[in-house]
Design a protein around this motif. Structure first.
Motif, PDB file in Angstrom:
ATOM      1  N   UNK A  15       0.839  -1.205   0.000  1.00  0.00           N
ATOM      2  CA  UNK A  15       0.000   0.000   0.000  1.00  0.00           C
ATOM      3  C   UNK A  15       0.870   1.249   0.000  1.00  0.00           C
ATOM      4  N   UNK A  16       1.953   1.233   0.764  1.00  0.00           N
ATOM      5  CA  UNK A  16       2.877   2.372   0.753  1.00  0.00           C
ATOM      6  C   UNK A  16       3.456   2.585  -0.644  1.00  0.00           C
ATOM      7  N   UNK A  17       3.778   1.499  -1.326  1.00  0.00           N
ATOM      8  CA  UNK A  17       4.289   1.605  -2.688  1.00  0.00           C
ATOM      9  C   UNK A  17       3.266   2.177  -3.647  1.00  0.00           C
ATOM     10  N   UNK A  18       2.022   1.765  -3.507  1.00  0.00           N
ATOM     11  CA  UNK A  18       0.953   2.296  -4.374  1.00  0.00           C
ATOM     12  C   UNK A  18       0.756   3.788  -4.105  1.00  0.00           C
ATOM     13  N   UNK A  19       0.801   4.183  -2.846  1.00  0.00           N
ATOM     14  CA  UNK A  19       0.667   5.607  -2.512  1.00  0.00           C
ATOM     15  C   UNK A  19       1.809   6.400  -3.128  1.00  0.00           C
ATOM     16  N   UNK A  20       3.025   5.855  -3.069  1.00  0.00           N
ATOM     17  CA  UNK A  20       4.157   6.548  -3.679  1.00  0.00           C
ATOM     18  C   UNK A  20       3.981   6.687  -5.182  1.00  0.00           C
ATOM     19  N   UNK A  21       3.503   5.652  -5.825  1.00  0.00           N
ATOM     20  CA  UNK A  21       3.289   5.719  -7.273  1.00  0.00           C
ATOM     21  C   UNK A  21       2.229   6.767  -7.602  1.00  0.00           C
ATOM     22  N   UNK A  22       1.148   6.808  -6.823  1.00  0.00           N
ATOM     23  CA  UNK A  22       0.092   7.794  -7.087  1.00  0.00           C
ATOM     24  C   UNK A  22       0.602   9.223  -6.881  1.00  0.00           C
TER      25      UNK A  22
END
Length: 174
Positions: A15-22
């Motif tokens: 989830x942290x990775x997805x937030x960073x990508x967004x």
């Protein structure tokens, strides 16, 4: 060590990775919007408005957030020491990029040269975009710092397991 007690699950890491990508995609799109905004300026009496963050492409630095997010998701699936070290390095780079970009944005917002009347609306809209981007930098900072701390905890945990097994082997031999 202070980071030993900080554990995070692989689902939360993803989830942290997805937030960073967004966040990274958002920054790149905002840079594209600023590109269109500032390229449409008409040469006026006082010139065009080209702020420091636009010239340096600080919103385009969001590509580091996207890359770090992709590595974070990959590290959540495949936890190896090398992958964790690469991801932690990229997250530390993101922390540095965030601090530099926020500093440049603050400098830009604190100094405003007057522009020609024709370009005043575009300059004002560009400054509002910079204010919005300034609000997203702390989020990226916290996400990258959270992963760095949890990655440190995981690496310390694996290091302790390895050192204990070596000690046990030596004791067994004697």
């Amino acid at each position: 060590m202070g980071c030993r007690n900080s554990k995070i699950s692989s689902a939360n890491t993803a989830v942290l990775g997805v937030i960073q990508i967004m966040i990274g995609i958002y920054h790149v799109l905002m840079w594209y919007f600023l590109l269109l905004l500032y390229m449409g300026q008409i040469k006026g009496v006082f010139g065009t408005y080209e702020p420091l963050t636009y010239k340096m492409g600080t919103s385009l630095w969001g590509l580091t957030f996207v890359l770090s997010g992709a590595f974070t998701i990959k590290a959540a699936k495949y936890r190896s020491r090398f992958m964790l070290l690469c991801t932690m390095s990229l997250n530390i780079l993101c922390i540095i990029v965030t601090i530099i970009a926020a500093s440049l944005t603050i400098v830009e917002l604190s100094h405003f040269r007057s522009v020609s009347y024709r370009n005043y609306g575009q300059a004002k809209l560009g400054r509002e975009v910079s204010r919005i981007l300034l609000c997203s930098y702390p989020l990226e900072f916290v996400v990258a710092l959270t992963y760095s701390i949890s990655g440190c905890a995981y690496l310390m945990e694996t290091q302790d397991e390895n050192s204990e097994s070596v000690t046990e082997v030596v004791e067994d031999n004697f």
